[in-house]
Design a protein around this motif. Structure first.
Motif, PDB file in Angstrom:
ATOM      1  N   ASN A  68      53.016  42.878  30.431  1.00  0.00           N
ATOM      2  CA  ASN A  68      52.229  43.550  31.466  1.00  0.00           C
ATOM      3  C   ASN A  68      52.849  43.271  32.828  1.00  0.00           C
ATOM      4  O   ASN A  68      52.750  42.156  33.335  1.00  0.00           O
ATOM      5  CB  ASN A  68      50.773  43.055  31.420  1.00  0.00           C
ATOM      6  CG  ASN A  68      49.890  43.809  32.402  1.00  0.00           C
ATOM      7  OD1 ASN A  68      50.338  44.716  33.085  1.00  0.00           O
ATOM      8  ND2 ASN A  68      48.627  43.419  32.471  1.00  0.00           N
ATOM      9  N   SER A 116      44.469  47.867  24.962  1.00  0.00           N
ATOM     10  CA  SER A 116      43.798  47.181  26.077  1.00  0.00           C
ATOM     11  C   SER A 116      42.688  48.087  26.608  1.00  0.00           C
ATOM     12  O   SER A 116      42.733  49.310  26.408  1.00  0.00           O
ATOM     13  CB  SER A 116      44.822  46.941  27.199  1.00  0.00           C
ATOM     14  OG  SER A 116      44.178  46.611  28.412  1.00  0.00           O
ATOM     15  N   LYS A 133      49.627  51.798  27.227  1.00  0.00           N
ATOM     16  CA  LYS A 133      48.481  51.556  26.333  1.00  0.00           C
ATOM     17  C   LYS A 133      47.729  52.859  26.007  1.00  0.00           C
ATOM     18  O   LYS A 133      47.235  53.017  24.887  1.00  0.00           O
ATOM     19  CB  LYS A 133      47.544  50.497  26.923  1.00  0.00           C
ATOM     20  CG  LYS A 133      48.169  49.103  27.052  1.00  0.00           C
ATOM     21  CD  LYS A 133      48.631  48.514  25.725  1.00  0.00           C
ATOM     22  CE  LYS A 133      49.038  47.043  25.847  1.00  0.00           C
ATOM     23  NZ  LYS A 133      49.499  46.448  24.597  1.00  0.00           N
ATOM     24  N   ALA A 158      41.267  47.283  21.513  1.00  0.00           N
ATOM     25  CA  ALA A 158      41.425  47.272  22.973  1.00  0.00           C
ATOM     26  C   ALA A 158      40.642  46.113  23.586  1.00  0.00           C
ATOM     27  O   ALA A 158      39.460  46.258  23.930  1.00  0.00           O
ATOM     28  CB  ALA A 158      40.952  48.611  23.553  1.00  0.00           C
ATOM     29  N   THR A 167      46.987  36.566  30.892  1.00  0.00           N
ATOM     30  CA  THR A 167      45.886  36.659  31.858  1.00  0.00           C
ATOM     31  C   THR A 167      46.124  35.693  33.018  1.00  0.00           C
ATOM     32  O   THR A 167      45.972  36.055  34.190  1.00  0.00           O
ATOM     33  CB  THR A 167      44.550  36.340  31.141  1.00  0.00           C
ATOM     34  OG1 THR A 167      44.393  37.275  30.084  1.00  0.00           O
ATOM     35  CG2 THR A 167      43.370  36.433  32.088  1.00  0.00           C
ATOM     36  N   ASP A 217      35.247  43.754  24.602  1.00  0.00           N
ATOM     37  CA  ASP A 217      35.353  43.344  26.011  1.00  0.00           C
ATOM     38  C   ASP A 217      34.096  42.663  26.569  1.00  0.00           C
ATOM     39  O   ASP A 217      33.945  42.583  27.796  1.00  0.00           O
ATOM     40  CB  ASP A 217      35.696  44.578  26.868  1.00  0.00           C
ATOM     41  CG  ASP A 217      34.537  45.565  26.939  1.00  0.00           C
ATOM     42  OD1 ASP A 217      33.585  45.431  26.133  1.00  0.00           O
ATOM     43  OD2 ASP A 217      34.578  46.458  27.802  1.00  0.00           O
TER      44      ASP A 217
END
Ligand SMILES: NC(=O)c1ccc[n+]([C@@H]2O[C@H](COP(=O)([O-])OP(=O)(O)OC[C@H]3O[C@@H](n4cnc5c(N)ncnc54)[C@H](OP(=O)(O)O)[C@@H]3O)[C@@H](O)[C@H]2O)c1
Length: 222
Positions: A68, A116, A133, A158, A167, A217
């Motif tokens: 990323n 994602s 993505k 995702a 992260t 998520d």
């Protein structure tokens, strides 16, 4: 359900991939998880050489390895663009191409692409990441239609925010605290929580889900 199944997981050295690898091993699967030296997914030659030396037919493939590069649009350069597209988009497609050759000879096969939330929605500085993505989810849909008749099921998972090196590299700890407040479940996911969903999709328990992008998520996008 996963015992003795041959499952290739890319990016198993850390983060989400490491958790998937560990969970598969606990279930008695034969998890094949090459290091970057053994399989550099950004190189088509490396992918070709890896499959030439693979001596088993795959039952499952998890396209997990990814990168990323976060940048405002003016700062995006051609080198980063090519690297992102090769790693996050072309490599998964190429790996699927090789993997399905063996899967077609078996009663069924499973592919899980780790996408994602930024492949479903997007945000500033994520244009390259979202490009890859969203594209990956497109591959999932097209191939679910194409491979369904051979009983090969393919889905995207995702994740939202997960506690991994990726992260921590991209989001400062102060910003992480602000983000946590916007997540209904009030925390980031652990890699093990993502692995549980991936294992279900790989297993024989999944008999009818294909072509989907499943968001995990903590309610963030809701
Ligand atoms: N972390 C999150 O919050 C989050 C959220 C949504 C989606 N995702 C997605 O989940 C996946 C895993 O993310 P993560 O957070 O676990 O990442 P991570 O901790 O940064 O680990 C990335 C993994 O990918 C491997 N990798 C990267 N480029 C490679 C290459 N060219 N060839 C072979 N392996 C390569 C790395 O290998 P090395 O050890 O050799 O570098 C490492 O094993 C990615 O696709 C990511 O986009 C993550």
């Amino acid at each position: 359900m996963l015992k003795n199944k041959n499952i290739l997981v890319t990016g198993g050295s850390r983060g989400i991939g490491k958790a998937i690898k560990k969970s598969l091993e606990c279930k008695g699967a034969n998890c094949i998880s090459p290091s970057r030296n053994e399989l550099d997914i950004s190189s088509l030659r490396s992918i070709e050489a890896f499959f030439a030396s693979l001596d088993v037919e795959l039952d499952g493939l998890v396209n997990n390895a990814g990168i990323n590069i976060v940048n405002p649009v003016e700062a995006i350069n051609d080198v980063d663009t090519e690297k992102m597209i090769k790693t996050n988009l072309i490599a998964p497609l190429k790996l699927i191409q090789y993997a399905v050759k063996g899967m077609r000879k078996k009663p069924s096969g499973r592919v899980v692409n780790i996408s994602s939330i930024w492949g479903v929605r997007s945000k500033e500085h994520r244009s390259l990441y979202s490009l890859t993505k969203f594209g990956l989810n497109g591959i999932t849909r097209a191939l679910a239609r194409e491979l369904g008749p051979d009983n090969i099921m393919i889905n995207s998972v995702a994740p939202g925010y997960v506690n991994t090196e990726m992260t921590n590299q991209n989001i400062s700890s102060d910003t992480q605290k602000e983000i946590v407040e916007t997540i209904p479940l009030g925390r980031f996911a652990s890699p093990d929580e993502i692995a549980k969903l991936v294992l279900f999709l790989l297993s024989d328990d999944n008999t009818y889900i294909t072509g989907q992008t499943i968001v995990i998520d903590g309610g963030f996008l809701a």
